[in-house]
Design an enzyme around this catalytic site. Structure first.
Site, PDB file in Angstrom:
ATOM      1  N   LYS A   1      -8.772  -0.339  16.665  1.00 36.08           N
ATOM      2  CA  LYS A   1      -7.463  -0.992  16.775  1.00 36.08           C
ATOM      3  C   LYS A   1      -7.243  -1.883  15.549  1.00 36.08           C
ATOM      4  O   LYS A   1      -6.956  -1.360  14.480  1.00 36.08           O
ATOM      5  CB  LYS A   1      -7.366  -1.715  18.115  1.00 36.08           C
ATOM      6  CG  LYS A   1      -7.243  -0.681  19.243  1.00 36.08           C
ATOM      7  CD  LYS A   1      -7.156  -1.220  20.620  1.00 36.08           C
ATOM      8  CE  LYS A   1      -6.909  -0.062  21.587  1.00 36.08           C
ATOM      9  NZ  LYS A   1      -7.691  -0.147  22.817  1.00 36.08           N
TER      10      LYS A   1
ATOM     11  N   SER B   1      -3.957  -4.636  28.193  1.00 37.11           N
ATOM     12  CA  SER B   1      -3.187  -3.916  27.180  1.00 37.11           C
ATOM     13  C   SER B   1      -1.743  -3.628  27.589  1.00 37.11           C
ATOM     14  O   SER B   1      -0.891  -3.463  26.731  1.00 37.11           O
ATOM     15  CB  SER B   1      -3.892  -2.616  26.819  1.00 37.11           C
ATOM     16  OG  SER B   1      -4.126  -1.846  27.974  1.00 37.11           O
TER      17      SER B   1
ATOM     18  N   HIS C   1      -8.337  -5.414  22.568  1.00 35.01           N
ATOM     19  CA  HIS C   1      -7.057  -5.878  22.013  1.00 35.01           C
ATOM     20  C   HIS C   1      -7.130  -7.328  21.523  1.00 35.01           C
ATOM     21  O   HIS C   1      -6.146  -7.850  21.004  1.00 35.01           O
ATOM     22  CB  HIS C   1      -5.937  -5.745  23.056  1.00 35.01           C
ATOM     23  CG  HIS C   1      -5.429  -4.341  23.190  1.00 35.01           C
ATOM     24  ND1 HIS C   1      -4.534  -3.778  22.309  1.00 35.01           N
ATOM     25  CD2 HIS C   1      -5.722  -3.372  24.093  1.00 35.01           C
ATOM     26  CE1 HIS C   1      -4.275  -2.532  22.669  1.00 35.01           C
ATOM     27  NE2 HIS C   1      -4.988  -2.262  23.748  1.00 35.01           N
TER      28      HIS C   1
HETATM   29  C1  LIG Z   1      -8.344   0.933  23.526  1.00 35.66           C
HETATM   30  C2  LIG Z   1      -9.331   0.376  24.456  1.00 35.66           C
HETATM   31  C3  LIG Z   1     -10.603   0.951  24.578  1.00 35.66           C
HETATM   32  C4  LIG Z   1     -10.956   2.215  23.862  1.00 35.66           C
HETATM   33  O1  LIG Z   1     -11.242   2.000  22.530  1.00 35.66           O
HETATM   34  P1  LIG Z   1     -11.378   3.252  21.566  1.00 35.66           P
HETATM   35  O2  LIG Z   1     -12.149   2.717  20.418  1.00 35.66           O
HETATM   36  O3  LIG Z   1     -10.013   3.706  21.207  1.00 35.66           O
HETATM   37  O4  LIG Z   1     -12.140   4.301  22.330  1.00 35.66           O
HETATM   38  C5  LIG Z   1     -11.508   0.352  25.424  1.00 35.66           C
HETATM   39  N1  LIG Z   1     -11.192  -0.753  26.127  1.00 35.66           N
HETATM   40  C6  LIG Z   1      -9.985  -1.332  26.045  1.00 35.66           C
HETATM   41  C7  LIG Z   1      -9.688  -2.570  26.830  1.00 35.66           C
HETATM   42  C8  LIG Z   1      -9.012  -0.777  25.207  1.00 35.66           C
HETATM   43  O5  LIG Z   1      -7.799  -1.358  25.136  1.00 35.66           O
END
Ligand SMILES: *Cc1c(COP(=O)(O)O)cnc(C)c1O
Length: 393
Positions: free
Chosen positions: A241, A182, A210
């Site tokens: 996301k 990310s 992502h």
């Molecule tokens: C954003 C993210 C999460 C967390 O996801 P949420 O649904 O916001 O709790 C987990 N793993 C990765 C790689 C992320 O980028």
């Protein structure tokens, strides 16, 4: 009277001294391309709402309908009466979308990682994790009773070194990686990881938070992008996301799903997703399956923005995705850059140590399908102006 919480004050003082103390900006409305942040209208270049679905009329309507029928809360954990039919429908749909046998949903991506990892390994097993994996993976790994090892970021020689050294000492070995990282937007070398996992008889776990909605056919994710269906044992996705709502899931085999229902603690001890969110998610996923128009727009926007910044002379790192880290350098300069952009009506959060290494501060731009060309042009002009002011270009 002694102040028992004085130690917290001291910690906060230290944050301020280190220049990393934060206050929360307030968004006075929906998460869209332009938002009212702290009372100021700004182009929003910092959300994970990649496809603009968080405020899409079709998704909102589906959510409103579910609100009428199902109310606002699930009322219980899934194992008691929280398992509403909507959630079953969502899991069936996601399994079809991901081309996997079964899907188990959680309340968030973070919950999914901390629930799944500790349930699928035990004492006598080994987890091998990329050093740049997401914090929720790190927490999930900490909760597991297995042994742990960390390999250098995307370094397959280092991964193989650990496998050579340790594979024979353990029963199951689980290799865990983000699909898309990310902070830099680079991809894990999944074909090589799959090859090593076969050679050394390991399980594979890819967190594609992502990648979902961004990479692969209609946003099916990194595994689809690499053509590796059936080769990854646990594929994690988030519904928070690109999907635009909230929640997380693991796409896997049916027997794993059954096991998680007995051992994944967020399923056993935390209330199920609210039904209106589940209904919204179903609609979002249907939209992805119907057409790749949103994903295409996202990539068009990303290519347009990246080319403009590159042409201006910015260093935009090694990203292979719409995540665009604009490298600034020192922590202070990064924060100054972000603040100057805000003065120009463009919000991009500055990301500095300890989230990224010292001296590798960046303004991380998150492009969305919801951005208009005018939004992007305004942002590009702001970057040019501030970049010259602060001698970054
Ligand atoms: C954003 C993210 C999460 C967390 O996801 P949420 O649904 O916001 O709790 C987990 N793993 C990765 C790689 C992320 O980028």
């Amino acid at each position: 009277m002694s102040n028992k919480l004085k130690y917290i004050d001291e910690k906060i003082e230290q944050l301020k001294k280190d220049g990393v103390y934060r206050t929360l900006p307030v968004n006075y409305g929906a998460c869209t391309n332009v938002i009212n942040l702290n009372g100021k209208e700004v182009v929003n270049l910092s959300s994970n709402n990649y496809l603009g679905l968080a405020n899409h009329p079709r998704v909102k309507e589906a959510s409103q309908k579910a609100l009428e029928k199902y109310g606002v809360g699930a009322g219980s954990v899934r194992t008691i009466v929280g398992n509403q039919d909507l959630l079953e429908d969502l899991e069936t749909l996601l399994a079809e979308f991901k081309h996997e046998e079964a899907v188990m949903c959680f309340q968030s991506g973070l919950n999914c990682n901390i629930g799944t990892i500790q349930a699928i390994v035990e004492k006598g097993d080994l987890i091998i994790s990329d050093e740049l994996n997401h914090a929720s993976i790190i927490d999930g790994v900490r909760l597991a009773r297995s042994d742990k090892a960390v390999y250098k970021h995307n370094d397959m020689h280092d991964l193989e070194r650990i496998l050579k050294e340790k594979r024979d000492d353990y029963r199951n070995v689980l290799i865990i990686t983000d699909g898309v990282f990310s902070m830099d937007g680079d991809l894990a070398p999944l074909p090589e990881i799959v090859k090593l996992s076969k050679q050394y008889n390991c399980l594979t776990y890819v967190d594609d938070a992502h990648g979902s909605g961004v990479l692969g056919e209609s946003g099916r994710g990194t595994v689809d992008h690499f053509g590796l269906h059936g080769e990854i044992d646990f594929i994690i996705g988030t519904l928070s996301k690109a999907i635009g709502v909230v929640g997380g899931y693991v796409a896997t085999k049916q027997n794993v799903k059954e096991w998680l229902l007995h051992r994944a603690r967020p399923l056993l001890f935390s209330t199920a997703l609210p039904p209106a969110a589940t209904a919204a998610t179903i609609e979002s996923v249907k939209m992805l399956m119907e057409s790749d128009e949103h994903t295409k727009t996202l990539w068009d926007n990303a290519h347009y923005f990246k080319k403009a910044l590159k042409d201006l002379g910015f260093n935009i790192g090694i990203s292979e995705t719409p995540i665009t880290p604009v490298m600034i350098g020192s922590e202070a300069k990064t924060m100054a850059f972000s603040k100057a952009l805000l003065d120009e009506g463009v919000f991009v959060s500055g990301i500095v140590f300890p989230t990224v290494p010292l001296g590798k501060g960046r303004c991380r731009v998150m492009i969305s399908a919801s951005h208009t060309k005018a939004d992007l042009d305004k942002a590009i002009q702001a970057f040019e102006k501030v970049g010259k002011q602060l001698s970054v270009i």
